[in-house]
Design a protein around this motif. Structure first.
Motif, PDB file in Angstrom:
ATOM      1  N   PHE A  48       2.585  15.640 -12.596  1.00 52.19           N
ATOM      2  CA  PHE A  48       1.581  16.186 -13.504  1.00 52.19           C
ATOM      3  C   PHE A  48       1.293  17.656 -13.187  1.00 52.19           C
ATOM      4  O   PHE A  48       1.218  18.496 -14.083  1.00 52.19           O
ATOM      5  N   MET A  49       1.116  17.974 -11.912  1.00 56.44           N
ATOM      6  CA  MET A  49       0.810  19.355 -11.528  1.00 56.44           C
ATOM      7  C   MET A  49       1.976  20.293 -11.835  1.00 56.44           C
ATOM      8  O   MET A  49       1.766  21.426 -12.278  1.00 56.44           O
ATOM      9  N   VAL A  50       3.206  19.861 -11.596  1.00 58.71           N
ATOM     10  CA  VAL A  50       4.375  20.691 -11.922  1.00 58.71           C
ATOM     11  C   VAL A  50       4.427  20.940 -13.426  1.00 58.71           C
ATOM     12  O   VAL A  50       4.667  22.068 -13.879  1.00 58.71           O
ATOM     13  N   ALA A  51       4.189  19.908 -14.230  1.00 54.64           N
ATOM     14  CA  ALA A  51       4.199  20.071 -15.686  1.00 54.64           C
ATOM     15  C   ALA A  51       3.077  21.004 -16.125  1.00 54.64           C
ATOM     16  O   ALA A  51       3.284  21.855 -17.013  1.00 54.64           O
ATOM     17  N   LEU A 106       3.590  10.802  -6.351  1.00 51.98           N
ATOM     18  CA  LEU A 106       4.651  11.279  -7.245  1.00 51.98           C
ATOM     19  C   LEU A 106       4.122  11.571  -8.645  1.00 51.98           C
ATOM     20  O   LEU A 106       4.492  12.581  -9.263  1.00 51.98           O
ATOM     21  N   VAL A 107       3.249  10.717  -9.161  1.00 55.36           N
ATOM     22  CA  VAL A 107       2.669  10.962 -10.492  1.00 55.36           C
ATOM     23  C   VAL A 107       1.817  12.225 -10.465  1.00 55.36           C
ATOM     24  O   VAL A 107       1.909  13.066 -11.369  1.00 55.36           O
ATOM     25  N   PHE A 108       1.017  12.419  -9.437  1.00 56.96           N
ATOM     26  CA  PHE A 108       0.172  13.609  -9.347  1.00 56.96           C
ATOM     27  C   PHE A 108       1.009  14.876  -9.242  1.00 56.96           C
ATOM     28  O   PHE A 108       0.730  15.868  -9.924  1.00 56.96           O
ATOM     29  N   VAL A 109       2.041  14.857  -8.404  1.00 54.01           N
ATOM     30  CA  VAL A 109       2.895  16.034  -8.254  1.00 54.01           C
ATOM     31  C   VAL A 109       3.617  16.337  -9.558  1.00 54.01           C
ATOM     32  O   VAL A 109       3.724  17.504  -9.969  1.00 54.01           O
ATOM     33  N   GLN A 132       0.828  -1.204   0.000  1.00 57.56           N
ATOM     34  CA  GLN A 132       0.000   0.000   0.000  1.00 57.56           C
ATOM     35  C   GLN A 132       0.862   1.254   0.000  1.00 57.56           C
ATOM     36  O   GLN A 132       0.575   2.220  -0.708  1.00 57.56           O
ATOM     37  N   LEU A 133       1.922   1.245   0.793  1.00 63.32           N
ATOM     38  CA  LEU A 133       2.804   2.404   0.878  1.00 63.32           C
ATOM     39  C   LEU A 133       3.454   2.713  -0.458  1.00 63.32           C
ATOM     40  O   LEU A 133       3.512   3.881  -0.881  1.00 63.32           O
ATOM     41  N   ILE A 134       3.893   1.688  -1.158  1.00 65.62           N
ATOM     42  CA  ILE A 134       4.506   1.895  -2.472  1.00 65.62           C
ATOM     43  C   ILE A 134       3.465   2.423  -3.455  1.00 65.62           C
ATOM     44  O   ILE A 134       3.741   3.346  -4.235  1.00 65.62           O
ATOM     45  N   GLY A 135       2.266   1.881  -3.408  1.00 65.44           N
ATOM     46  CA  GLY A 135       1.198   2.360  -4.294  1.00 65.44           C
ATOM     47  C   GLY A 135       0.836   3.813  -4.027  1.00 65.44           C
ATOM     48  O   GLY A 135       0.704   4.618  -4.953  1.00 65.44           O
ATOM     49  N   TYR A 136       0.659   4.169  -2.757  1.00 69.58           N
ATOM     50  CA  TYR A 136       0.314   5.550  -2.409  1.00 69.58           C
ATOM     51  C   TYR A 136       1.427   6.507  -2.796  1.00 69.58           C
ATOM     52  O   TYR A 136       1.178   7.612  -3.294  1.00 69.58           O
ATOM     53  N   THR A 137       2.685   6.088  -2.591  1.00 71.89           N
ATOM     54  CA  THR A 137       3.818   6.936  -2.956  1.00 71.89           C
ATOM     55  C   THR A 137       3.863   7.157  -4.458  1.00 71.89           C
ATOM     56  O   THR A 137       4.091   8.279  -4.924  1.00 71.89           O
ATOM     57  N   ALA A 138       3.623   6.115  -5.237  1.00 70.40           N
ATOM     58  CA  ALA A 138       3.622   6.249  -6.694  1.00 70.40           C
ATOM     59  C   ALA A 138       2.514   7.199  -7.151  1.00 70.40           C
ATOM     60  O   ALA A 138       2.733   8.062  -8.018  1.00 70.40           O
ATOM     61  N   VAL A 139       1.327   7.087  -6.557  1.00 69.18           N
ATOM     62  CA  VAL A 139       0.214   7.975  -6.925  1.00 69.18           C
ATOM     63  C   VAL A 139       0.567   9.428  -6.631  1.00 69.18           C
ATOM     64  O   VAL A 139       0.340  10.317  -7.454  1.00 69.18           O
TER      65      VAL A 139
END
Length: 138
Positions: free
Chosen positions: A117-120, A112-115, A103-110
């Motif tokens: 996307f928002m930075v881009a 990082l992908v969201f951040v 779960q921790l790896i999944g939440y971390t990946a989500v």
């Protein structure tokens, strides 16, 4: 080998719930469904009582009154208060439902992908609006 023997006899070891929802459900099932009166009779929580009945029973059911707020507490030394605070912190941390490694790896990946996307998105809007302003004003 001992586990195989237990399974053959039909007795399984109680397993730990794997999801937070299952743990909450298990904790909820252990709670009593109703309060008990001084007589020992169960009273449903949703049962409406008249105000006068609640006032007359309150002294019997609750025991002694709450001490006044003016009473001075013996707070103890700074070391006693600090050690009590740390004990309470540890006890609260034991109540936390920690995520599994998966779960921790999944939440971390989500996250990082969201951040990313928002930075881009913000960088693209900044560059686009900057070029538009320079084109307009020159």
């Amino acid at each position: 080998m001992a586990e195989d023997q237990e399974r053959e006899e039909g007795q399984e070891r109680p397993s730990r719930p794997s999801t937070a929802a299952a743990r909450r459900e298990r904790r909820g099932a252990a709670r009593p469904a109703a309060r008990k009166d001084a007589d020992g009779k169960a009273e449903p929580r949703s049962k409406a009582r008249p105000d006068n009945a609640a006032k007359s029973d309150s002294a019997d059911r609750k025991g002694r009154p709450t001490p006044t707020r003016d009473r001075k507490d013996d707070r103890g030394s700074i070391f006693a208060r600090t050690s009590r605070f740390l004990r309470e912190v540890v006890s609260e941390l034991r109540k936390v439902i920690w995520p599994t490694r998966k779960q921790l790896i999944g939440y971390t990946a989500v996250v990082l992908v969201f951040v990313t996307f928002m930075v881009a998105l913000v960088a693209g809007l900044d560059v686009g609006l900057g070029k538009g302003v320079f084109w307009l004003f020159g």
